[in-house]
Design a protein around this motif. Structure first.
Motif, mmCIF file in Angstrom:
data_model
loop_
_atom_site.group_PDB
_atom_site.id
_atom_site.type_symbol
_atom_site.label_atom_id
_atom_site.label_comp_id
_atom_site.label_asym_id
_atom_site.label_seq_id
_atom_site.Cartn_x
_atom_site.Cartn_y
_atom_site.Cartn_z
ATOM 1 N N PRO A 25 81.294 11.386 -37.962
ATOM 2 C CA PRO A 25 81.272 10.240 -38.883
ATOM 3 C C PRO A 25 80.179 9.230 -38.542
ATOM 4 O O PRO A 25 79.500 8.710 -39.435
ATOM 5 C CB PRO A 25 82.673 9.641 -38.715
ATOM 6 N N ARG A 26 80.001 8.965 -37.263
ATOM 7 C CA ARG A 26 78.972 8.012 -36.843
ATOM 8 C C ARG A 26 77.574 8.575 -37.108
ATOM 9 O O ARG A 26 76.673 7.845 -37.564
ATOM 10 C CB ARG A 26 79.153 7.698 -35.357
ATOM 11 N N LEU A 27 77.386 9.873 -36.848
ATOM 12 C CA LEU A 27 76.089 10.500 -37.069
ATOM 13 C C LEU A 27 75.736 10.540 -38.551
ATOM 14 O O LEU A 27 74.575 10.384 -38.935
ATOM 15 C CB LEU A 27 76.083 11.911 -36.479
ATOM 16 N N GLU A 28 76.741 10.745 -39.389
ATOM 17 C CA GLU A 28 76.497 10.771 -40.832
ATOM 18 C C GLU A 28 76.048 9.411 -41.358
ATOM 19 O O GLU A 28 75.319 9.321 -42.352
ATOM 20 C CB GLU A 28 77.758 11.237 -41.562
ATOM 21 N N ARG A 29 76.472 8.338 -40.688
ATOM 22 C CA ARG A 29 76.078 6.987 -41.099
ATOM 23 C C ARG A 29 74.766 6.531 -40.465
ATOM 24 O O ARG A 29 74.160 5.558 -40.914
ATOM 25 C CB ARG A 29 77.183 5.981 -40.737
ATOM 26 N N ALA A 30 74.343 7.205 -39.424
ATOM 27 C CA ALA A 30 73.165 6.766 -38.676
ATOM 28 C C ALA A 30 71.895 6.905 -39.510
ATOM 29 O O ALA A 30 71.720 7.871 -40.253
ATOM 30 C CB ALA A 30 73.034 7.579 -37.388
ATOM 31 N N ARG A 31 71.016 5.951 -39.385
ATOM 32 C CA ARG A 31 69.761 5.981 -40.126
ATOM 33 C C ARG A 31 68.792 6.956 -39.465
ATOM 34 O O ARG A 31 68.722 7.064 -38.243
ATOM 35 C CB ARG A 31 69.130 4.597 -40.164
ATOM 36 N N GLY A 32 68.041 7.664 -40.305
ATOM 37 C CA GLY A 32 66.982 8.525 -39.793
ATOM 38 C C GLY A 32 67.440 9.872 -39.294
ATOM 39 O O GLY A 32 66.666 10.582 -38.643
ATOM 40 N N ILE A 33 68.697 10.261 -39.573
ATOM 41 C CA ILE A 33 69.225 11.530 -39.081
ATOM 42 C C ILE A 33 69.741 12.357 -40.255
ATOM 43 O O ILE A 33 70.388 11.838 -41.165
ATOM 44 C CB ILE A 33 70.359 11.311 -38.063
ATOM 45 N N THR A 34 69.448 13.648 -40.233
ATOM 46 C CA THR A 34 69.984 14.601 -41.202
ATOM 47 C C THR A 34 70.893 15.576 -40.476
ATOM 48 O O THR A 34 70.540 16.072 -39.400
ATOM 49 C CB THR A 34 68.852 15.377 -41.906
ATOM 50 N N LEU A 35 72.067 15.843 -41.059
ATOM 51 C CA LEU A 35 72.986 16.824 -40.504
ATOM 52 C C LEU A 35 72.843 18.138 -41.261
ATOM 53 O O LEU A 35 72.665 18.150 -42.476
ATOM 54 C CB LEU A 35 74.435 16.333 -40.592
ATOM 55 N N MET A 36 72.908 19.230 -40.536
ATOM 56 C CA MET A 36 72.782 20.564 -41.123
ATOM 57 C C MET A 36 74.052 21.356 -40.798
ATOM 58 O O MET A 36 74.258 21.793 -39.676
ATOM 59 C CB MET A 36 71.542 21.276 -40.563
ATOM 60 N N GLY A 37 74.932 21.488 -41.793
ATOM 61 C CA GLY A 37 76.159 22.248 -41.620
ATOM 62 C C GLY A 37 76.186 23.395 -42.609
ATOM 63 O O GLY A 37 76.285 23.186 -43.817
ATOM 64 N N LEU A 38 76.075 24.619 -42.118
ATOM 65 C CA LEU A 38 75.917 25.788 -42.966
ATOM 66 C C LEU A 38 77.142 26.687 -42.899
ATOM 67 O O LEU A 38 77.857 26.716 -41.897
ATOM 68 C CB LEU A 38 74.677 26.578 -42.544
ATOM 69 N N GLY A 39 77.384 27.449 -43.953
ATOM 70 C CA GLY A 39 78.502 28.379 -43.990
ATOM 71 C C GLY A 39 78.032 29.815 -43.892
ATOM 72 O O GLY A 39 76.918 30.104 -43.458
ATOM 73 N N GLY A 40 78.899 30.735 -44.327
ATOM 74 C CA GLY A 40 78.536 32.150 -44.353
ATOM 75 C C GLY A 40 78.173 32.696 -42.987
ATOM 76 O O GLY A 40 78.868 32.468 -41.993
ATOM 77 N N LEU A 41 77.045 33.399 -42.919
ATOM 78 C CA LEU A 41 76.623 34.023 -41.669
ATOM 79 C C LEU A 41 76.261 33.008 -40.602
ATOM 80 O O LEU A 41 76.125 33.358 -39.428
ATOM 81 C CB LEU A 41 75.413 34.935 -41.919
ATOM 82 N N HIS A 42 76.101 31.753 -40.998
ATOM 83 C CA HIS A 42 75.725 30.722 -40.035
ATOM 84 C C HIS A 42 76.946 30.048 -39.406
ATOM 85 O O HIS A 42 76.805 29.074 -38.664
ATOM 86 C CB HIS A 42 74.825 29.689 -40.710
ATOM 87 N N MET A 43 78.148 30.561 -39.708
ATOM 88 C CA MET A 43 79.351 30.061 -39.039
ATOM 89 C C MET A 43 79.463 30.714 -37.663
ATOM 90 O O MET A 43 78.643 31.563 -37.283
ATOM 91 C CB MET A 43 80.597 30.350 -39.887
ATOM 92 N N PHE A 44 80.476 30.308 -36.923
ATOM 93 C CA PHE A 44 80.689 30.810 -35.565
ATOM 94 C C PHE A 44 82.082 31.422 -35.460
ATOM 95 O O PHE A 44 82.987 31.082 -36.223
ATOM 96 C CB PHE A 44 80.556 29.681 -34.548
ATOM 97 N N GLN A 45 82.236 32.309 -34.488
ATOM 98 C CA GLN A 45 83.547 32.870 -34.169
ATOM 99 C C GLN A 45 83.847 32.585 -32.706
ATOM 100 O O GLN A 45 83.077 32.950 -31.820
ATOM 101 C CB GLN A 45 83.577 34.381 -34.419
#
Length: 518
Positions: A263-283
């Motif tokens: 939540p704090r990172l999503e509000r921070a200025r100058g930062i982009t979050l990269m959250g991917l699905g599909g094959l880019h998920m983890f097990q």
């Protein structure tokens, strides 16, 4: 002699300006924090993801996977196979060079593949089909087979560790059981051994002699044009510390963001979050040691199917609901090509059922030694399992260490019973790539073996179509539930974060820094 005029003075000044050396362009440096410190740099030696991430920058491959999962030529310019599928010829691209200036030859490639193949599950299947690699000339690699193997390109271009990276001949001749210490590849970055500070940082520099492919980069394939001068891999074991550094602009990229700070990172200025699905998920998985008590006993291993509560683990780890698959009983990743429900009823969380099942075994109180990576989400998963193990009647000994120590400890057959880990989904989508199934009956940490699985893996690799492979995937999973090489603690996404000054950063769970501009 020319008269002194205003025009002549201006011309003279212009000539002088041209004669003066231009100021050097400021070097562009990216500071990044990856999942852990890279301590094993031999690309064939381990399945550790951090070694693969390091190696994709320093070494290169004959083929590579694109975003759609297709295998594309990388070091190879063109290739052909005989009508019977038993002979393959690969012609290398022009201009390929190693970091020491030597040209890349087909002999380098042949010896590299011979070193790699016995250490990899898919490589061993290729060898079982009679694969032999030879150099016809400096630019032509020839693969001959005893019987057809439909997945030749899938093996040579697979992104699953250990990846078939190409080494110079002198390094490829070193036995696979011995780590190479000279790190020379032909990839887009060079490794600066002199600037390596274990526990602090390592430096990769743009390789001026690298010739990218002409087509655009596409996941691990295509043109890897390096547009920065230096890539500094910073060591920050504590994710919160790294996230703070990201927000402060001290680093440019963090591979794994801590869930509690999202939540704090999503509000921070100058930062982009990269959250991917599909094959880019983890097990996430708990890997069991079949070579030592108590999990050398299959009946005791099977008790764990009642002790892992995936939703509870994901909640404890802090995975937001939008980044999680609440329940996945498939070995081969849910929502993937080979997702299977075979024997999935075995995966049934119940402390009472676990108590009853354990009481029927020969368990005599031997301690379950759990290797835990301090401060990681894997440690959180381990703590929940330890609690459940004790509730069911197990004696548990938790040992906390860093990931490098886990890698060293897990290589020994004694002294541990279980460790928690998570892997890129792309590594776990198929029986041929799932670490704990593909390595059945091989010399691989955990040493799980059921003689029924290797022939089925061979049949899978030779299957004529997708329907046949799916049927075999179901058969293999049913046996894997009986064998219990590992128990999954969940499928999820871990977002990465980067400063907005980075442009053209490949959107992938694999950290990749070619084509990035600042």
């Amino acid at each position: 002699m020319q008269p002194t005029t205003r025009r002549n003075l201006l011309l003279a000044g212009g000539a002088a300006a041209l004669a003066r050396p231009r100021p050097a362009r400021a070097a562009t440096t990216l500071n990044v924090v990856l999942e852990s410190e890279a301590v094993i740099l031999d690309p064939h030696f381990t399945t550790a993801a951090i070694t693969r991430s390091f190696s994709y920058h320093v070494f290169d491959t004959l083929f590579a996977m694109d975003n759609s999962g297709a295998i594309r030529p990388q070091m190879v310019d063109r290739y052909e196979s005989s009508a019977d599928g038993l002979t393959w010829r690969f012609t290398l691209r022009e201009g390929l060079r190693f970091h020491d200036g030597a040209p890349v030859t087909a002999r380098d490639c042949a010896l590299s593949l011979q070193r790699w193949a016995p250490r990899d599950a898919m490589g061993r299947l290729l060898l079982a089909a009679g694969a032999q690699f030879e150099a016809a000339d400096a630019a032509t690699l020839v693969l001959t087979l005893r019987e057809p193997f439909p997945l030749v390109l899938d093996v040579l271009g697979k992104p699953n560790a250990p990846v078939p990276f190409i080494l110079p001949e002198r390094l490829a001749r070193i036995p696979g059981e011995t780590r190479i210490t000279e790190i020379i590849g032909s990839g887009p970055f060079t490794f600066r051994t002199d600037l390596w500070r274990p526990g602090n940082s390592m430096v990769l520099e743009k390789f001026a002699g690298y010739v990218p492919r002409p087509e655009p980069a596409d996941f691990l394939s295509g043109g890897k044009a390096v547009k920065i001068d230096q890539l500094v891999l910073r060591v920050m074991p504590d994710q919160a510390t790294a996230a703070t550094a990201l927000m402060a602009g001290e680093i440019d990229y963090q591979q794994y963001l801590p869930f509690d700070l999202l939540p704090r990172l999503e509000r921070a200025r100058g930062i982009t979050l990269m959250g991917l699905g599909g094959l880019h998920m983890f097990q996430g998985n708990f890997r069991l040691n079949h070579a030592a008590p108590p999990f050398d006993d299959p009946e005791i291993r099977r008790v764990l199917w009642h002790l892992v509560d995936q939703p509870a683990v994901l909640q404890a780890v802090g995975v937001p609901e939008r980044f999680a698959v609440q329940r996945c009983a498939s070995f081969w990743m849910c929502d993937s090509t080979y997702e299977s429900r075979a024997a999935a009823g075995t995966f049934d969380f119940s402390i009472e059922k676990a108590k009853a099942a354990l009481a029927k075994t020969r368990y005599a109180g031997q301690p379950v030694v759990m290797l835990e990576v301090q401060g990681s989400i894997s440690q959180t998963a381990s703590m929940l399992l330890a609690q459940n193990l004790r509730a069911a009647g197990f004696t548990v000994e938790q040992q906390v260490m860093d990931w490098g120590t886990v890698l060293a400890r897990r290589a020994r057959k004694e002294g541990w019973g279980i460790f928690s880990v998570y892997s890129n989904g792309i590594d776990m989508i198929s029986p041929l790539t799932h670490f704990y199934v593909a390595s059945t009956c091989a010399d691989y940490a955990g040493w799980s073996c059921d003689a029924r699985i290797p022939p089925l893996l061979q049949a899978f690799s030779r299957a004529p179509d997708l329907a046949a492979r799916r049927k075999l995937a179901d058969e293999i999973q049913a046996i894997a539930y009986d064998l219990t090489p590992a128990v999954s603690w969940g499928q999820f996404t871990i977002p990465a974060g980067y400063r907005n000054r980075l442009r053209n950063l490949p959107q992938s769970s694999f950290p990749m820094f070619w084509n990035v501009e600042v």
